[in-house]
Design a protein around this motif. Structure first.
Motif, PDB file in Angstrom:
ATOM      1  N   GLY A 141      63.370  39.455  33.945  1.00  0.00           N
ATOM      2  CA  GLY A 141      63.313  39.582  32.605  1.00  0.00           C
ATOM      3  C   GLY A 141      62.187  40.181  32.231  1.00  0.00           C
ATOM      4  N   MET A 142      60.824  39.620  32.681  1.00  0.00           N
ATOM      5  CA  MET A 142      59.709  40.159  32.325  1.00  0.00           C
ATOM      6  C   MET A 142      58.764  39.761  33.185  1.00  0.00           C
ATOM      7  N   ALA A 143      57.788  40.950  33.577  1.00  0.00           N
ATOM      8  CA  ALA A 143      56.788  40.604  34.544  1.00  0.00           C
ATOM      9  C   ALA A 143      55.408  40.859  33.868  1.00  0.00           C
ATOM     10  N   LEU A 144      54.444  40.266  34.178  1.00  0.00           N
ATOM     11  CA  LEU A 144      53.072  40.171  33.591  1.00  0.00           C
ATOM     12  C   LEU A 144      52.111  40.396  34.849  1.00  0.00           C
ATOM     13  N   PRO A 145      52.290  41.726  35.521  1.00  0.00           N
ATOM     14  CA  PRO A 145      51.350  41.956  36.768  1.00  0.00           C
ATOM     15  C   PRO A 145      49.971  42.133  36.736  1.00  0.00           C
ATOM     16  N   ASN A 146      48.981  42.409  37.649  1.00  0.00           N
ATOM     17  CA  ASN A 146      47.534  42.857  37.559  1.00  0.00           C
ATOM     18  C   ASN A 146      46.692  42.261  36.289  1.00  0.00           C
ATOM     19  N   GLN A 147      47.009  41.229  36.131  1.00  0.00           N
ATOM     20  CA  GLN A 147      46.091  40.318  35.090  1.00  0.00           C
ATOM     21  C   GLN A 147      44.741  40.062  35.777  1.00  0.00           C
ATOM     22  N   VAL A 148      43.778  40.866  35.455  1.00  0.00           N
ATOM     23  CA  VAL A 148      42.354  40.817  36.358  1.00  0.00           C
ATOM     24  C   VAL A 148      41.444  40.159  35.238  1.00  0.00           C
ATOM     25  N   ALA A 149      40.651  39.320  35.870  1.00  0.00           N
ATOM     26  CA  ALA A 149      39.616  38.725  34.643  1.00  0.00           C
ATOM     27  C   ALA A 149      38.247  38.584  35.509  1.00  0.00           C
ATOM     28  N   PRO A 150      37.352  39.355  35.011  1.00  0.00           N
ATOM     29  CA  PRO A 150      35.931  39.229  35.658  1.00  0.00           C
ATOM     30  C   PRO A 150      35.218  38.111  34.773  1.00  0.00           C
ATOM     31  N   ARG A 151      34.370  37.334  35.471  1.00  0.00           N
ATOM     32  CA  ARG A 151      33.761  36.202  34.909  1.00  0.00           C
ATOM     33  C   ARG A 151      32.296  36.373  35.251  1.00  0.00           C
ATOM     34  N   VAL A 152      31.309  36.425  34.292  1.00  0.00           N
ATOM     35  CA  VAL A 152      30.004  36.561  34.227  1.00  0.00           C
ATOM     36  C   VAL A 152      29.287  35.482  33.444  1.00  0.00           C
ATOM     37  N   GLY A 153      28.238  34.778  33.983  1.00  0.00           N
ATOM     38  CA  GLY A 153      27.721  33.750  33.267  1.00  0.00           C
ATOM     39  C   GLY A 153      26.149  33.583  33.855  1.00  0.00           C
ATOM     40  N   VAL A 154      25.239  33.119  33.007  1.00  0.00           N
ATOM     41  CA  VAL A 154      23.952  32.861  33.471  1.00  0.00           C
ATOM     42  C   VAL A 154      23.423  31.375  32.657  1.00  0.00           C
ATOM     43  N   VAL A 155      22.766  30.643  33.525  1.00  0.00           N
ATOM     44  CA  VAL A 155      22.535  29.302  33.294  1.00  0.00           C
ATOM     45  C   VAL A 155      20.930  29.305  33.516  1.00  0.00           C
ATOM     46  N   TRP A 156      19.966  28.902  32.471  1.00  0.00           N
ATOM     47  CA  TRP A 156      18.719  28.905  32.744  1.00  0.00           C
ATOM     48  C   TRP A 156      18.335  27.131  32.239  1.00  0.00           C
ATOM     49  N   ASP A 157      17.412  26.714  33.111  1.00  0.00           N
ATOM     50  CA  ASP A 157      17.002  25.423  33.034  1.00  0.00           C
ATOM     51  C   ASP A 157      15.564  25.461  32.636  1.00  0.00           C
ATOM     52  N   PRO A 158      15.147  25.624  31.337  1.00  0.00           N
ATOM     53  CA  PRO A 158      13.809  25.987  31.058  1.00  0.00           C
ATOM     54  C   PRO A 158      12.810  24.956  31.629  1.00  0.00           C
ATOM     55  N   LEU A 159      13.016  23.639  31.662  1.00  0.00           N
ATOM     56  CA  LEU A 159      12.067  22.576  32.234  1.00  0.00           C
ATOM     57  C   LEU A 159      11.928  22.451  33.657  1.00  0.00           C
ATOM     58  N   GLY A 160      13.374  22.845  34.345  1.00  0.00           N
ATOM     59  CA  GLY A 160      13.271  22.856  35.754  1.00  0.00           C
ATOM     60  C   GLY A 160      13.820  21.441  36.193  1.00  0.00           C
ATOM     61  N   ARG A 161      14.053  20.382  35.311  1.00  0.00           N
ATOM     62  CA  ARG A 161      14.421  19.100  35.744  1.00  0.00           C
ATOM     63  C   ARG A 161      15.841  18.775  35.595  1.00  0.00           C
ATOM     64  N   GLY A 162      16.676  19.796  35.199  1.00  0.00           N
ATOM     65  CA  GLY A 162      18.302  19.522  35.385  1.00  0.00           C
ATOM     66  C   GLY A 162      18.617  18.779  33.925  1.00  0.00           C
ATOM     67  N   ARG A 163      17.841  18.488  32.970  1.00  0.00           N
ATOM     68  CA  ARG A 163      18.304  17.796  31.610  1.00  0.00           C
ATOM     69  C   ARG A 163      18.516  18.712  30.606  1.00  0.00           C
TER      70      ARG A 163
END
Length: 169
Positions: A141-163
């Motif tokens: 009845g209906m097709a939803l092909p080729n659903q492409v989703a790029p993912r980009v993220g950046v995480v910065w720990d300013p103190l370097g202690r994981g908190r």
């Protein structure tokens, strides 16, 4: 004068509304993870998932009829029928209605979490999905092909202690 009957509804032939619903969902998923080092720590993941769903709904009225009086008392109306008009004065009144659908969805992904100097993590990924919806006869009845989703993220720990962390996606 005339006395009006106090009963406004009449039921014949059974308990009234019958309803049977079946919903099924089958799912599988697989994920592989690789830990490596190259200019920092990497967590590389890849995987796929698949899902099949089915919906089957049967509804009907048992017995004969349910007559309900209109508010002004001038006539009774049968309220227990499903149907449609296929032409002038041509009513189609099936004994029951059945709704059936199914769906197949398949997806896959690949992602890398790259940890640089234990303070910055860069996440990169790509996901692909496709879905197909089918009618009661199994026709697409209906097709939803080729659903492409790029993912980009950046995480910065300013103190370097994981908190604490600052992130953007």
């Amino acid at each position: 004068g005339s006395t009006r009957c106090p009963v406004s509804s009449y039921y014949l032939g059974g308990p009234d509304f019958l309803d049977e619903i079946r919903m099924d969902r089958y799912q599988m998923r697989s994920v592989l993870t690789y830990f490596g080092q190259w200019l920092g720590h990497h967590v590389v993941k890849g995987g796929m998932d698949a899902e099949y769903t089915r919906y089957d709904h049967l509804k009907a009225y048992s017995g004969g009829t349910r007559m309900v009086e209109v508010p002004d008392g001038s006539l009774f109306v049968d309220q227990r029928q499903y149907g449609w008009m296929s032409g002038p004065d041509e009513a189609n009144l099936p004994a029951s209605l059945r709704f059936k659908t199914s769906s197949v969805a398949v997806g896959g992904f690949l992602q890398d979490g790259w940890n640089v100097a234990d303070r910055v993590t860069v996440n990169l990924g790509l996901r692909y999905d496709t879905q197909a919806l089918y009618d009661a006869q199994g026709k697409l009845g209906m097709a939803l092909p080729n659903q492409v989703a790029p993912r980009v993220g950046v995480v910065w720990d300013p103190l370097g202690r994981g908190r604490s962390r600052v992130f953007a996606n």
